[in-house]
Design a protein around this motif. Structure first.
Motif, PDB file in Angstrom:
ATOM      1  N   CYS A   1       4.918  -5.483  -5.042  1.00  0.00           N
ATOM      2  CA  CYS A   1       4.854  -6.649  -4.509  1.00  0.00           C
ATOM      3  C   CYS A   1       3.904  -6.769  -3.130  1.00  0.00           C
ATOM      4  O   CYS A   1       3.622  -7.789  -2.770  1.00  0.00           O
ATOM      5  N   VAL A   2       3.445  -5.486  -2.668  1.00  0.00           N
ATOM      6  CA  VAL A   2       2.534  -5.410  -1.513  1.00  0.00           C
ATOM      7  C   VAL A   2       1.339  -4.586  -1.778  1.00  0.00           C
ATOM      8  O   VAL A   2       1.348  -3.829  -2.972  1.00  0.00           O
ATOM      9  N   GLY A   3       0.217  -4.770  -0.965  1.00  0.00           N
ATOM     10  CA  GLY A   3      -0.844  -4.076  -1.096  1.00  0.00           C
ATOM     11  C   GLY A   3      -0.536  -2.694  -0.657  1.00  0.00           C
ATOM     12  O   GLY A   3       0.374  -2.279  -0.018  1.00  0.00           O
ATOM     13  N   VAL A   4      -1.846  -1.659  -1.249  1.00  0.00           N
ATOM     14  CA  VAL A   4      -1.522  -0.156  -0.936  1.00  0.00           C
ATOM     15  C   VAL A   4      -1.248   0.092   0.942  1.00  0.00           C
ATOM     16  O   VAL A   4      -0.689   0.656   1.043  1.00  0.00           O
ATOM     17  N   ASP A   5      -2.422  -0.504   1.510  1.00  0.00           N
ATOM     18  CA  ASP A   5      -2.195  -0.282   2.972  1.00  0.00           C
ATOM     19  C   ASP A   5      -1.077  -0.621   3.488  1.00  0.00           C
ATOM     20  O   ASP A   5      -0.614  -0.046   4.340  1.00  0.00           O
ATOM     21  N   GLU A   6      -0.539  -1.875   3.228  1.00  0.00           N
ATOM     22  CA  GLU A   6       0.673  -2.468   3.690  1.00  0.00           C
ATOM     23  C   GLU A   6       2.053  -1.626   3.399  1.00  0.00           C
ATOM     24  O   GLU A   6       2.625  -1.227   4.322  1.00  0.00           O
ATOM     25  N   LEU A   7       1.933  -1.058   2.125  1.00  0.00           N
ATOM     26  CA  LEU A   7       3.039  -0.184   1.741  1.00  0.00           C
ATOM     27  C   LEU A   7       2.874   1.121   2.434  1.00  0.00           C
ATOM     28  O   LEU A   7       3.736   1.725   3.008  1.00  0.00           O
TER      29      LEU A   7
END
Length: 173
Positions: free
Chosen positions: A96-102
Motif C-alpha cells: 500500500c506504500v512506495g518502497v521509499d516510504e516503507l
C-alpha cells in the motif's frame, strides 16, 4: 492466509498453528490476537504470559508517529508484566506504500524500538532486571499477506525465536 483453526471471541482472534520444529518435534503456536485498537489496550495485560513470543504488527499505510506511540505503550506493558520476553516487529500492508516510504517508516520504527531499549538499559536497576528483547535489532519483517511475500521468512524466524523462549517444548499448565 490463515494458518490454523480460527476461533473468534469478543475482541480476540485465536488460531492454533501446528508445525514441526527444525528437529522434527511437533510445535504448536497458540496465537492470540488481542487487537491493537485503543479500546482493547486495557485488556492486554490479562493475556500476557512470560512463556510467549510477541509479534508487534504495524501497518505501513498508517501514520508512523501513531505507530510509535502504540509501540511504546505496548513495550511498557510487556516490561511491567512479563520482563525479558521476546518481540518480533512485523510490518504489514507493504503493498500500500512506495518502497521509499516503507523504508523510511521501517527505519523510524526501528529507531523507536532502539530508543525504548536504550532508555530501559539506562535505568538505575537495569543491571538486575530483565528487559524485553526486541529481536533482529528492531528491524521489522515486511510482509504482504495478499501475495505471501515475507511470510516464509517470518515463519522460519518465529521457529528460531521459539527456541529461545521460556518453556520451549514444555507443556502449558
Amino acid at each position: 492466509g490463515r494458518i490454523g483453526k480460527d476461533t473468534r471471541t469478543v475482541g480476540m482472534d485465536m488460531v492454533d498453528w501446528k508445525i514441526t520444529d527444525k528437529q522434527g518435534k511437533e510445535l504448536i503456536f497458540k496465537i492470540k490476537d488481542v487487537g491493537g485498537q485503543h479500546v482493547y489496550m486495557k485488556l492486554h495485560e490479562l493475556f500476557v504470559l512470560d512463556r510467549a513470543v510477541y509479534v508487534f504488527l504495524w501497518r505501513a499505510d498508517r501514520d508512523v508517529e501513531e505507530t510509535l506511540k502504540g509501540i511504546t505503550k505496548w513495550l511498557n506493558l510487556l516490561q511491567s508484566c512479563v520482563p525479558g520476553v521476546a518481540i518480533v516487529p512485523v510490518v504489514t500492508h507493504i503493498d500500500c506504500v512506495g518502497v521509499d516510504e516503507l523504508q523510511r517508516k521501517q527505519e523510524k520504527v526501528q529507531q523507536g524500538l532502539k530508543h525504548w531499549q536504550d532508555k530501559q538499559h539506562s535505568l538505575p536497576e537495569a543491571k538486575h532486571a530483565q528487559i524485553v528483547r526486541v529481536l533482529k535489532d528492531g528491524r521489522s519483517h515486511a510482509v504482504n499477506c495478499l501475495e505471501g511475500d515475507g511470510i516464509g521468512e517470518l515463519r522460519s524466524d518465529l521457529l528460531d525465536v521459539a527456541k529461545t523462549s521460556r518453556g520451549f517444548h514444555e507443556p502449558m499448565p
